[in-house]
Enzyme design. Structure first.
Site, PDB file in Angstrom:
ATOM      1  N   HIS A 195       0.865  -1.180   0.000  1.00  0.00           N
ATOM      2  CA  HIS A 195       0.000   0.000   0.000  1.00  0.00           C
ATOM      3  C   HIS A 195       0.909   1.240   0.000  1.00  0.00           C
ATOM      4  O   HIS A 195       2.025   1.187   0.518  1.00  0.00           O
ATOM      5  CB  HIS A 195      -0.850  -0.043   1.275  1.00  0.00           C
ATOM      6  CG  HIS A 195      -1.906   0.999   1.382  1.00  0.00           C
ATOM      7  ND1 HIS A 195      -1.641   2.273   1.831  1.00  0.00           N
ATOM      8  CD2 HIS A 195      -3.235   0.961   1.128  1.00  0.00           C
ATOM      9  CE1 HIS A 195      -2.768   2.966   1.842  1.00  0.00           C
ATOM     10  NE2 HIS A 195      -3.747   2.201   1.417  1.00  0.00           N
TER      11      HIS A 195
ATOM     12  N   ASP B 159       3.043  -4.947   8.061  1.00  0.00           N
ATOM     13  CA  ASP B 159       1.860  -4.110   7.923  1.00  0.00           C
ATOM     14  C   ASP B 159       0.651  -5.049   8.041  1.00  0.00           C
ATOM     15  O   ASP B 159       0.361  -5.822   7.123  1.00  0.00           O
ATOM     16  CB  ASP B 159       1.904  -3.405   6.558  1.00  0.00           C
ATOM     17  CG  ASP B 159       0.609  -2.650   6.250  1.00  0.00           C
ATOM     18  OD1 ASP B 159      -0.377  -2.812   7.000  1.00  0.00           O
ATOM     19  OD2 ASP B 159       0.591  -1.919   5.245  1.00  0.00           O
TER      20      ASP B 159
ATOM     21  N   GLN C  59      -4.452  -5.400   6.848  1.00  0.00           N
ATOM     22  CA  GLN C  59      -5.455  -6.295   6.247  1.00  0.00           C
ATOM     23  C   GLN C  59      -5.446  -7.687   6.857  1.00  0.00           C
ATOM     24  O   GLN C  59      -6.086  -8.605   6.316  1.00  0.00           O
ATOM     25  CB  GLN C  59      -5.224  -6.396   4.722  1.00  0.00           C
ATOM     26  CG  GLN C  59      -5.399  -5.094   3.977  1.00  0.00           C
ATOM     27  CD  GLN C  59      -6.840  -4.591   3.969  1.00  0.00           C
ATOM     28  OE1 GLN C  59      -7.779  -5.303   4.331  1.00  0.00           O
ATOM     29  NE2 GLN C  59      -7.025  -3.344   3.558  1.00  0.00           N
TER      30      GLN C  59
ATOM     31  N   LYS D 118     -10.237  -0.857  10.680  1.00  0.00           N
ATOM     32  CA  LYS D 118     -10.371  -2.060   9.845  1.00  0.00           C
ATOM     33  C   LYS D 118     -10.692  -3.290  10.688  1.00  0.00           C
ATOM     34  O   LYS D 118     -10.884  -4.374  10.174  1.00  0.00           O
ATOM     35  CB  LYS D 118      -9.088  -2.282   9.041  1.00  0.00           C
ATOM     36  CG  LYS D 118      -8.863  -1.196   7.982  1.00  0.00           C
ATOM     37  CD  LYS D 118      -7.819  -1.610   6.993  1.00  0.00           C
ATOM     38  CE  LYS D 118      -7.214  -0.444   6.257  1.00  0.00           C
ATOM     39  NZ  LYS D 118      -8.045   0.038   5.145  1.00  0.00           N
TER      40      LYS D 118
ATOM     41  N   CYS E 136      -4.790   2.471  -3.690  1.00  0.00           N
ATOM     42  CA  CYS E 136      -3.551   2.992  -3.082  1.00  0.00           C
ATOM     43  C   CYS E 136      -2.401   2.014  -3.257  1.00  0.00           C
ATOM     44  O   CYS E 136      -1.587   1.821  -2.327  1.00  0.00           O
ATOM     45  CB  CYS E 136      -3.743   3.328  -1.603  1.00  0.00           C
ATOM     46  SG  CYS E 136      -4.920   4.634  -1.342  1.00  0.00           S
TER      47      CYS E 136
HETATM   48  N1  7TS Z   1      -1.656  -0.927   4.594  1.00  0.00           N
HETATM   49  C1  7TS Z   1      -2.570  -1.683   3.958  1.00  0.00           C
HETATM   50  C2  7TS Z   1      -2.200  -3.060   3.516  1.00  0.00           C
HETATM   51  C3  7TS Z   1      -3.841  -1.175   3.729  1.00  0.00           C
HETATM   52  O1  7TS Z   1      -4.752  -1.918   3.097  1.00  0.00           O
HETATM   53  C4  7TS Z   1      -4.165   0.139   4.157  1.00  0.00           C
HETATM   54  C5  7TS Z   1      -5.497   0.773   3.875  1.00  0.00           C
HETATM   55  C6  7TS Z   1      -3.191   0.860   4.840  1.00  0.00           C
HETATM   56  C7  7TS Z   1      -1.951   0.307   5.030  1.00  0.00           C
HETATM   57  C8  7TS Z   1      -3.451   2.244   5.379  1.00  0.00           C
HETATM   58  O2  7TS Z   1      -4.371   2.184   6.419  1.00  0.00           O
HETATM   59  P1  7TS Z   1      -4.920   3.542   7.077  1.00  0.00           P
HETATM   60  O3  7TS Z   1      -5.953   3.057   8.046  1.00  0.00           O
HETATM   61  O4  7TS Z   1      -3.782   4.201   7.733  1.00  0.00           O
HETATM   62  O5  7TS Z   1      -5.496   4.335   5.961  1.00  0.00           O
HETATM   63  N2  7TS Z   1      -6.179   0.221   2.797  1.00  0.00           N
HETATM   64  C9  7TS Z   1      -7.292   0.702   2.234  1.00  0.00           C
HETATM   65  C10 7TS Z   1      -7.930   0.055   1.192  1.00  0.00           C
HETATM   66  O6  7TS Z   1      -7.559  -1.011   0.712  1.00  0.00           O
HETATM   67  N3  7TS Z   1      -9.012   0.754   0.814  1.00  0.00           N
HETATM   68  O7  7TS Z   1      -9.088   1.845   1.591  1.00  0.00           O
HETATM   69  C11 7TS Z   1      -8.027   1.832   2.470  1.00  0.00           C
END
Ligand code: 7TS
Length: 417
Positions: free
Chosen positions: A123, A200, A203, A226, A364
């Site tokens: 990401h 990370d 997910q 999440k 992203c």
């Molecule tokens: N890493 C992964 C693998 C992610 O899927 C996401 C967000 C992030 C980092 C960043 O997370 P945040 O909570 O700091 O924004 N992924 C997604 C997505 O797949 N669709 O919207 C956000």
């Protein structure tokens, strides 16, 4: 007893809504999850009963708010089996956690020419923070490739390791491909070369059991939103010996031991990394979300979501000209796909009219899209409150869109290069 999704759905008031007159089919759980009533009520309860700034007052409310915040830290600690609650740093999400680490780690552990290894499926939030440090410090980023089916292979990472490698940073589960990476093996590989590893877990934290001591990862990042908790709060786990070694990221109140105009000393862990008023309402609600998941049972959640993934994969593949991106046998409940001749954005817009919420675009992960030679996909991602009926509605919706589209003049496939 297996999960009773009908009963579970009653805990999520948002799911009972209609969108454009159609029952909401929420299939965008990889972007964010919906919140159970217990989480929503905890937020209301805190603001209605104990709201006060934490760690600051001698008064009763401040004491109760602090207790709630620190209790949540312990809940997170036990959920990921960290050795100590000092290893749980509250941040405002995965992105913030990785920015913290990139700043603090690179500035203290890297010199010009040193290398960080990431992968093609990261990401943006596990790419750009490293690039910023690269540009400031003159370090290099090495990128492990992915195989045809969307997997990372150990030997591809090993090939990139050199005497200059300082860190391996990779995602546990791809938000696009759904691939579950062999992180335990990659961590072992890193440690064979004395290289620490950041996982990370944005997910994976909501789908897979994670034991940071068994995994032996050095750092791990995730977001509350999440995992059925509120937005605006997340976690960076770090082994205590690492967190002691790296400097603070943000500066201000709370993270100091003593301040004078000549010299400031920093607070002990975990507060050294938590400048300013923390989101104690968010942390408490995250704790509530974790309790909700633990009550359901992560093993049951996993089995249920695996069934959904399998059912959805089979049903989607029955649609002519539909292609799934990411076909590893080791997948979490995320399916990226597109239908030949229909732009993912058009498909997403038309599905929205049918009450079906899914995500379209590059998710992203533009470098991954480049590697795959596509601009974007549609993505359906499932949670334990989704049902096979939700998937049936999705499949029928896609068929309807295909029909409308083929009646109109057929589009080229702009998503494909
Ligand atoms: N890493 C992964 C693998 C992610 O899927 C996401 C967000 C992030 C980092 C960043 O997370 P945040 O909570 O700091 O924004 N992924 C997604 C997505 O797949 N669709 O919207 C956000």
């Amino acid at each position: 007893m297996e999960l009773n999704s009908e009963q579970i759905r009653k805990d999520f008031p948002i799911l009972a809504q209609k969108v454009f007159g159609k029952p909401l089919i929420y299939l965008d759980n990889a972007a964010t999850t919906q919140k159970p009533l217990s989480v929503i009520r905890r937020i209301e309860e805190i603001y209605s009963t104990i709201n006060a700034n934490v760690h600051r007052g001698v008064h009763r409310l401040s004491h109760l708010a602090t207790e709630s915040h620190e209790e949540a830290r312990k809940t997170v600690q036990h959920y990921i089996n960290a050795a100590s609650s000092n290893e749980i740093i509250f941040t405002n999400g995965t992105t913030d956690s990785i920015n913290l680490l990139a700043y603090s780690f690179c500035r203290s552990q890297c010199k010009p020419g040193d290398e960080i290894i990431i992968t093609t499926m990261e990401h943006h939030s596990n790419i750009v923070p490293w690039q910023i440090q690269r540009d400031i410090l003159g370090i290099e980023i090495k990128v492990a490739p992915i195989r045809e089916n969307g997997e990372i292979h150990l030997e591809d990472i090993e090939e990139l390791i050199s005497s200059k490698t300082r860190l391996i940073a990779l995602t546990h589960v791809s938000n696009v491909l759904g691939t579950i990476n062999p992180v335990a093996e990659i961590i072992r590989l890193g440690h064979n070369y004395n290289i620490p590893v950041l996982i990370d877990a944005a997910q994976s934290i909501q789908h897979l059991p994670i034991d940071v001591q068994t995994l032996d990862c050095d750092f791990l990042a995730f977001s509350s939103h999440k995992i059925y908790g509120p937005t605006g709060i997340g976690v960076l786990y770090g082994k205590e010996q690492w967190l002691e070694k790296i400097p603070p990221y943000r500066a201000g109140g709370e993270m100091i031991a003593h301040v004078s105009f000549e010299k400031t000393t920093f607070n002990e862990l975990p507060y050294k990394f938590e400048a300013g008023t923390p989101d104690y309402v968010g942390s408490s609600a995250l704790g509530e979300a974790i309790r909700y998941i633990e009550n359901l049972g992560l093993d049951k959640i996993r089995r249920y979501e695996e069934q959904l993934l399998q059912y959805a994969t089979e049903r989607l593949l029955q649609i002519e000209d539909l292609q799934i991106i990411g076909t590893s046998p080791h997948k979490s409940s995320v399916i990226s796909f597109f239908v030949k001749g229909i732009h993912p954005y058009d498909m997403g817009m038309l599905l929205d009219q049918l009450g079906i919420a899914l995500r379209t675009g590059h998710h992203c992960a533009q470098p991954l899209m480049d590697a795959l030679g596509i601009e974007g996909t549609l993505r359906a991602s499932f949670a334990f409150y989704n049902t096979e009926e939700d998937i049936d509605v999705l499949v029928e919706g896609i068929k309807k869109v295909v029909k409308i589209r083929s009646a109109a003049s057929p589009l080229p496939t702009p998503s494909l290069r």
